[in-house]
Design a protein around this motif. Structure first.
Motif, PDB file in Angstrom:
ATOM      1  N   LEU A  41       0.833  -1.199   0.000  1.00  0.00           N
ATOM      2  CA  LEU A  41       0.000   0.000   0.000  1.00  0.00           C
ATOM      3  C   LEU A  41       0.865   1.244   0.000  1.00  0.00           C
ATOM      4  O   LEU A  41       1.910   1.282   0.633  1.00  0.00           O
ATOM      5  N   VAL A  42       0.398   2.268  -0.690  1.00  0.00           N
ATOM      6  CA  VAL A  42       1.124   3.528  -0.753  1.00  0.00           C
ATOM      7  C   VAL A  42       0.746   4.426   0.421  1.00  0.00           C
ATOM      8  O   VAL A  42       1.596   5.062   1.035  1.00  0.00           O
ATOM      9  N   SER A  43      -0.558   4.482   0.745  1.00  0.00           N
ATOM     10  CA  SER A  43      -1.001   5.331   1.847  1.00  0.00           C
ATOM     11  C   SER A  43      -2.365   4.886   2.346  1.00  0.00           C
ATOM     12  O   SER A  43      -3.109   4.202   1.646  1.00  0.00           O
ATOM     13  N   GLY A  44      -2.674   5.321   3.567  1.00  0.00           N
ATOM     14  CA  GLY A  44      -3.956   5.023   4.175  1.00  0.00           C
ATOM     15  C   GLY A  44      -4.543   6.276   4.788  1.00  0.00           C
ATOM     16  O   GLY A  44      -3.851   7.284   4.971  1.00  0.00           O
ATOM     17  N   LEU A  45      -5.822   6.208   5.121  1.00  0.00           N
ATOM     18  CA  LEU A  45      -6.525   7.315   5.760  1.00  0.00           C
ATOM     19  C   LEU A  45      -7.257   6.776   6.972  1.00  0.00           C
ATOM     20  O   LEU A  45      -7.996   5.790   6.873  1.00  0.00           O
ATOM     21  N   ASP A  46      -7.057   7.410   8.110  1.00  0.00           N
ATOM     22  CA  ASP A  46      -7.748   7.072   9.349  1.00  0.00           C
ATOM     23  C   ASP A  46      -8.701   8.221   9.647  1.00  0.00           C
ATOM     24  O   ASP A  46      -8.255   9.350   9.897  1.00  0.00           O
ATOM     25  N   LEU A  47     -10.013   7.972   9.589  1.00  0.00           N
ATOM     26  CA  LEU A  47     -10.984   9.029   9.858  1.00  0.00           C
ATOM     27  C   LEU A  47     -10.916   9.431  11.324  1.00  0.00           C
ATOM     28  O   LEU A  47     -10.915   8.595  12.210  1.00  0.00           O
ATOM     29  N   GLY A  48     -10.859  10.727  11.556  1.00  0.00           N
ATOM     30  CA  GLY A  48     -10.792  11.244  12.916  1.00  0.00           C
ATOM     31  C   GLY A  48      -9.400  11.740  13.251  1.00  0.00           C
ATOM     32  O   GLY A  48      -8.513  11.821  12.395  1.00  0.00           O
ATOM     33  N   ASP A  49      -9.233  12.098  14.521  1.00  0.00           N
ATOM     34  CA  ASP A  49      -7.962  12.627  14.997  1.00  0.00           C
ATOM     35  C   ASP A  49      -6.893  11.547  15.062  1.00  0.00           C
ATOM     36  O   ASP A  49      -7.189  10.364  15.238  1.00  0.00           O
ATOM     37  N   ARG A  50      -5.657  11.958  14.969  1.00  0.00           N
ATOM     38  CA  ARG A  50      -4.529  11.046  15.106  1.00  0.00           C
ATOM     39  C   ARG A  50      -4.416  10.616  16.574  1.00  0.00           C
ATOM     40  O   ARG A  50      -4.516  11.423  17.483  1.00  0.00           O
ATOM     41  N   THR A  51      -4.222   9.326  16.773  1.00  0.00           N
ATOM     42  CA  THR A  51      -4.026   8.746  18.104  1.00  0.00           C
ATOM     43  C   THR A  51      -2.824   7.812  18.021  1.00  0.00           C
ATOM     44  O   THR A  51      -2.312   7.541  16.923  1.00  0.00           O
ATOM     45  N   THR A  69      -9.389  16.193   8.950  1.00  0.00           N
ATOM     46  CA  THR A  69      -9.514  17.432   9.727  1.00  0.00           C
ATOM     47  C   THR A  69     -10.805  18.164   9.374  1.00  0.00           C
ATOM     48  O   THR A  69     -11.057  19.237   9.900  1.00  0.00           O
ATOM     49  N   VAL A  70     -11.627  17.581   8.501  1.00  0.00           N
ATOM     50  CA  VAL A  70     -12.862  18.230   8.058  1.00  0.00           C
ATOM     51  C   VAL A  70     -14.055  17.698   8.841  1.00  0.00           C
ATOM     52  O   VAL A  70     -13.967  16.677   9.522  1.00  0.00           O
TER      53      VAL A  70
END
Length: 188
Positions: A41-51, A69-70
């Motif tokens: 995988l090249v990249s991922g997205l985690d919905l919500g704030d970084r933890t 961040t939206v």
């Protein structure tokens, strides 16, 4: 700027809560059985704030993860990702269908997946005041289908130590009702 009283604050108290740590552990166990295990995988997205769990996702999938961040109820998402995660997010949204439709447009690649976890529906006496949508299994499946997703795998787990459920009447009720449902989804 007005603070949103329904937005979960990721602070020291949140990060130290045993339930979150156990949920993260069980979520990683579920991810290990994923169709994406071993995928490049090249990249991922985690919905919500970084933890700290976002860092665990990066390590597990061996790719960097962005965070949103939206306002997930209203605003568009952009980018292209092989994996998107929405762990304990959808129940906090007024419009989870909007968020899922936005995510659908972000998934790219032959094996792209969305992973979702959320609490299973509980009676109002046990429901969280900052959850707008605690869903039954059939409601969650209906939402996923409406958004154009198919379930590859699913599971349920508890996030509390078994002895917790013996500490009172409400904890005993939680033993019956309180579970997390987790899904691996692909576009139909």
């Amino acid at each position: 700027m007005m603070q949103n009283k329904y937005r979960t604050v990721i602070d020291r108290a949140y990060l130290d809560e045993q339930g979150h740590l156990l949920r993260w552990q069980r979520t990683l166990e579920f991810l290990r059985g994923s169709s994406l295990s071993g995928a490049s995988l090249v990249s991922g997205l985690d919905l919500g704030d970084r933890t700290p769990f976002t860092a665990s996702l990066e390590q597990h999938f061996e790719c960097p993860f962005e965070n949103t961040t939206v306002d997930l109820d209203l605003e568009p998402l952009s980018g292209s990702f092989g994996v998107v995660t929405a762990f304990e997010v959808l129940e906090h949204l007024y419009n989870p269908l909007h968020a899922l439709l936005e995510v659908k447009g972000l998934l790219a690649g032959e094996h792209a997946c969305l992973f979702v976890s959320m609490p299973l529906w509980k009676p109002s006496i046990l429901a969280s005041s900052d959850h707008f949508h605690e869903m039954t299994r059939s409601e969650a499946l209906s939402l996923f289908t409406r958004a154009g997703f198919t379930v590859l795998r699913s599971a349920e787990f508890r996030i509390r130590h078994p002895l917790f459920y013996l500490t009172g009447v409400k904890p005993l009720l939680r033993a019956w009702y309180e579970k997390v449902q987790i899904y691996e989804l692909v576009i139909q």
